[in-house]
Design an enzyme around this catalytic site. Structure first.
Site, PDB file in Angstrom:
ATOM      1  N   CYS A 211       5.420  -5.588   9.021  1.00  0.00           N
ATOM      2  CA  CYS A 211       6.521  -5.039   9.821  1.00  0.00           C
ATOM      3  C   CYS A 211       6.831  -6.017  10.947  1.00  0.00           C
ATOM      4  O   CYS A 211       5.918  -6.491  11.624  1.00  0.00           O
ATOM      5  CB  CYS A 211       6.138  -3.680  10.387  1.00  0.00           C
TER       6      CYS A 211
ATOM      7  N   GLY B 124       5.997  -0.770   7.395  1.00  0.00           N
ATOM      8  CA  GLY B 124       7.354  -1.242   7.632  1.00  0.00           C
ATOM      9  C   GLY B 124       8.285  -0.258   8.304  1.00  0.00           C
ATOM     10  O   GLY B 124       7.989   0.927   8.432  1.00  0.00           O
TER      11      GLY B 124
ATOM     12  N   GLU C 206       0.824  -1.208   0.000  1.00  0.00           N
ATOM     13  CA  GLU C 206       0.000   0.000   0.000  1.00  0.00           C
ATOM     14  C   GLU C 206       0.852   1.249   0.000  1.00  0.00           C
ATOM     15  O   GLU C 206       1.903   1.300   0.632  1.00  0.00           O
ATOM     16  CB  GLU C 206      -0.896   0.032   1.249  1.00  0.00           C
TER      17      GLU C 206
ATOM     18  N   CYS D 133       3.330   8.806   0.556  1.00  0.00           N
ATOM     19  CA  CYS D 133       3.710   8.068   1.755  1.00  0.00           C
ATOM     20  C   CYS D 133       4.069   6.656   1.299  1.00  0.00           C
ATOM     21  O   CYS D 133       3.220   5.931   0.798  1.00  0.00           O
ATOM     22  CB  CYS D 133       2.524   8.066   2.711  1.00  0.00           C
TER      23      CYS D 133
ATOM     24  N   LEU E  75       8.000   8.150  19.031  1.00  0.00           N
ATOM     25  CA  LEU E  75       8.307   8.021  20.454  1.00  0.00           C
ATOM     26  C   LEU E  75       7.132   7.392  21.204  1.00  0.00           C
ATOM     27  O   LEU E  75       7.256   6.335  21.800  1.00  0.00           O
ATOM     28  CB  LEU E  75       8.653   9.407  21.020  1.00  0.00           C
TER      29      LEU E  75
ATOM     30  N   CYS F 182       4.312  -3.152  16.832  1.00  0.00           N
ATOM     31  CA  CYS F 182       3.763  -2.174  17.792  1.00  0.00           C
ATOM     32  C   CYS F 182       2.269  -2.460  17.983  1.00  0.00           C
ATOM     33  O   CYS F 182       1.559  -2.754  17.021  1.00  0.00           O
ATOM     34  CB  CYS F 182       3.968  -0.756  17.283  1.00  0.00           C
TER      35      CYS F 182
ATOM     36  N   CYS G 257      -0.869   7.298   6.791  1.00  0.00           N
ATOM     37  CA  CYS G 257       0.442   6.723   7.016  1.00  0.00           C
ATOM     38  C   CYS G 257       0.443   5.902   8.293  1.00  0.00           C
ATOM     39  O   CYS G 257      -0.105   6.306   9.294  1.00  0.00           O
ATOM     40  CB  CYS G 257       1.455   7.828   7.180  1.00  0.00           C
TER      41      CYS G 257
ATOM     42  N   CYS H 229      -0.496  -0.453  15.947  1.00  0.00           N
ATOM     43  CA  CYS H 229      -0.286  -0.253  14.505  1.00  0.00           C
ATOM     44  C   CYS H 229      -0.847  -1.413  13.694  1.00  0.00           C
ATOM     45  O   CYS H 229      -0.520  -2.578  13.939  1.00  0.00           O
ATOM     46  CB  CYS H 229       1.210  -0.096  14.240  1.00  0.00           C
TER      47      CYS H 229
ATOM     48  N   SER I  89      10.712   8.080   8.809  1.00  0.00           N
ATOM     49  CA  SER I  89      10.234   7.886  10.177  1.00  0.00           C
ATOM     50  C   SER I  89      10.723   6.533  10.675  1.00  0.00           C
ATOM     51  O   SER I  89      10.576   5.522   9.987  1.00  0.00           O
ATOM     52  CB  SER I  89       8.707   7.938  10.183  1.00  0.00           C
TER      53      SER I  89
HETATM   54  N1  SAH Z   1       8.003   2.096  11.166  1.00  0.00           N
HETATM   55  C1  SAH Z   1       8.189   3.488  11.127  1.00  0.00           C
HETATM   56  C2  SAH Z   1       7.492   4.152   9.963  1.00  0.00           C
HETATM   57  C3  SAH Z   1       6.097   3.704   9.599  1.00  0.00           C
HETATM   58  S1  SAH Z   1       4.819   4.074  10.730  1.00  0.00           S
HETATM   59  C4  SAH Z   1       7.744   4.120  12.445  1.00  0.00           C
HETATM   60  O1  SAH Z   1       7.147   3.438  13.254  1.00  0.00           O
HETATM   61  O2  SAH Z   1       8.068   5.271  12.648  1.00  0.00           O
HETATM   62  C5  SAH Z   1       4.557   5.819  10.517  1.00  0.00           C
HETATM   63  C6  SAH Z   1       3.928   6.490  11.728  1.00  0.00           C
HETATM   64  O3  SAH Z   1       2.548   6.123  11.882  1.00  0.00           O
HETATM   65  C7  SAH Z   1       4.611   6.123  13.033  1.00  0.00           C
HETATM   66  O4  SAH Z   1       4.828   7.274  13.820  1.00  0.00           O
HETATM   67  C8  SAH Z   1       3.584   5.207  13.670  1.00  0.00           C
HETATM   68  O5  SAH Z   1       3.766   5.131  15.044  1.00  0.00           O
HETATM   69  C9  SAH Z   1       2.297   5.859  13.249  1.00  0.00           C
HETATM   70  N2  SAH Z   1       1.093   5.045  13.439  1.00  0.00           N
HETATM   71  C10 SAH Z   1       0.973   3.707  13.416  1.00  0.00           C
HETATM   72  N3  SAH Z   1      -0.306   3.326  13.659  1.00  0.00           N
HETATM   73  C11 SAH Z   1      -1.014   4.477  13.826  1.00  0.00           C
HETATM   74  C12 SAH Z   1      -2.382   4.750  14.104  1.00  0.00           C
HETATM   75  N4  SAH Z   1      -3.271   3.782  14.201  1.00  0.00           N
HETATM   76  N5  SAH Z   1      -2.763   6.052  14.236  1.00  0.00           N
HETATM   77  C13 SAH Z   1      -1.856   7.057  14.076  1.00  0.00           C
HETATM   78  N6  SAH Z   1      -0.557   6.853  13.815  1.00  0.00           N
HETATM   79  C14 SAH Z   1      -0.138   5.575  13.687  1.00  0.00           C
HETATM   80 FE1  SF4 Z   2       6.335  -1.189  12.392  1.00  0.00          FE
HETATM   81 FE2  SF4 Z   2       6.202   1.491  12.576  1.00  0.00          FE
HETATM   82 FE3  SF4 Z   2       3.975  -0.019  12.738  1.00  0.00          FE
HETATM   83 FE4  SF4 Z   2       5.737  -0.089  14.725  1.00  0.00          FE
HETATM   84  S1  SF4 Z   2       4.536   1.709  14.045  1.00  0.00           S
HETATM   85  S2  SF4 Z   2       4.757  -1.871  13.801  1.00  0.00           S
HETATM   86  S3  SF4 Z   2       7.640   0.115  13.633  1.00  0.00           S
HETATM   87  S4  SF4 Z   2       5.292   0.196  10.984  1.00  0.00           S
END
Ligand code: SAH
Ligand code: SF4
Length: 342
Positions: A114, A164, A94, A107, A220, A118, A336, A121, A196
């Site tokens: 990934c 990812g 995507e 994006c 963070l 997290c 994103c 996510c 990021s």
């Molecule tokens: N893996 C990297 C980049 C991809 S995620 C990272 O984690 O930084 C890009 C951003 O989207 C990150 O800051 C992530 O924490 C955030 N993100 C993930 N799930 C989300 C959600 N449900 N709502 C808002 N932001 C989210």
């Molecule tokens: Fe991977 Fe970023 Fe999602 Fe964490 S927030 S699972 S590092 S894509």
């Protein structure tokens, strides 16, 4: 479309010919070899037979734009679109186009799924399939460049905030950035490219060395190790003390502003106490925070706008630059970081 196949077909051709092909692909944005008018008929036929320029994708546009009842931020954010690109091996990836304030930002995803898992996510919850190749990263950008051309527009920015963790696929991400930044190709300015990371320290160190002009953002999401480890398993490998030391080192070496992303999850990381703790952690020169309303993809709930504002005020009082940011693409469930490749 497969860049490796094209490169193989061009082995033995003079350098200027290879450049002509690249210009047709990246500057003229041709979608079929008949448009490669500077090439001989024979070479065109060989390329057409050996490698299609078609990018197989399904687009999910947000045709109507945000609804009239949406918040002003959402309405200002304008139109987004999501695309699902089918790769050579049948897996799909995507990518999202965000259009706002005259900018067109793609994006991009760096992996399918990934491995970092997290808890908030959608990508993390789907598990990990594989890294994307350099060509597969480039293809996402090329897809939107073609899409925008039909509307007489250009791509201006690019963020690695799709599926990812870019620093777990460093070499391919770096090679793609080098190519996309090339003035003879798409020529996206380094200052218009952002990565990021969930906080992979080795990647931050390499980036400061290899591409100091590119913007770095660190996810963070928590002001202490205990909470961060609950939300982001990778925090066990890189405790906050090490991550913050690496962040300071990055700023020291690059003299660039460093963005911290903090998604606001109701009752989890959004209390006044969390804000005070965060202010202590981040009141350093060139650090700033982006507060992002959590986009509901699982069991968590987003913080209220009022609490986000309170949180921001506490940070500002604590000497931290803080911005509230709307997560583009909420309307198409493709913002994103919220891509699940379904
Ligand atoms: N893996 C990297 C980049 C991809 S995620 C990272 O984690 O930084 C890009 C951003 O989207 C990150 O800051 C992530 O924490 C955030 N993100 C993930 N799930 C989300 C959600 N449900 N709502 C808002 N932001 C989210
Ligand atoms: Fe991977 Fe970023 Fe999602 Fe964490 S927030 S699972 S590092 S894509």
């Amino acid at each position: 479309m497969d860049f490796d196949k094209i490169n193989k077909l061009l082995i033995g051709e003079p350098a200027f010919r290879v450049q002509q092909v690249a210009r047709h692909i990246w500057r003229d944005l041709i979608e079929d070899w008949s448009g490669a008018t500077t090439l001989s008929k024979e070479l065109r036929a060989k390329l057409a037979e050996g490698c299609s320029l078609e990018i197989k994708a399904e687009v999910f546009p947000d045709k109507d734009g945000p609804s009239a009842t949406a918040s002003p931020e959402v309405r200002r954010a304008g139109r987004s679109a999501k695309a699902l690109i089918t790769l050579e091996d049948g897996l799909s990836v995507e990518t999202v186009l965000m259009r706002h304030d005259g900018r067109n930002t793609v994006c991009v995803s760096s992996q399918i799924g990934c491995p970092l898992g997290c808890s908030f996510c959608a990508t993390g919850q789907m598990g990990f399939k594989r890294n994307l190749s350099t060509g597969e990263i480039e293809e996402q950008v090329l897809f939107w460049a073609r899409y925008l051309k039909k509307e007489g527009e250009r791509l201006s920015n690019m963020v690695f905030m799709g599926m990812g963790e870019p620093f777990l696929n460093y070499d391919n991400v770096f090679a793609a950035i080098k190519a996309l930044n090339d003035d003879n190709l798409l020529g996206i300015g380094a200052r218009h490219i952002s990565i990021s990371t969930a906080g992979v320290i080795e990647g931050m160190e390499r980036m400061a060395e290899d591409m100091p002009q590119i913007n770095l953002a660190i996810s963070l999401h928590a002001p202490n190790d205990e909470l961060r480890q609950k939300l982001m398993p990778i925090a066990k490998k890189y405790p906050l003390a090490n991550l913050m030391a690496a962040a300071e080192d990055y700023v020291g070496r690059t003299n660039r502003k460093l963005m911290f992303e903090y998604i606001m999850i109701k009752g989890v990381n959004d209390s006044d106490e969390h804000a005070k703790e965060l202010a202590k952690l981040l009141s350093k020169r060139l650090f700033f925070v982006n507060l992002i309303a959590y986009n509901q993809t699982g069991d968590f709930v987003p913080s209220s706008p009022a609490q986000i504002k309170r949180f921001k005020d506490i940070l500002m009082k604590g000497g931290v630059q803080a911005l509230e940011r709307y997560r583009f693409g909420q309307d198409i469930k493709g913002a994103c970081g919220q891509l699940a490749g379904k």
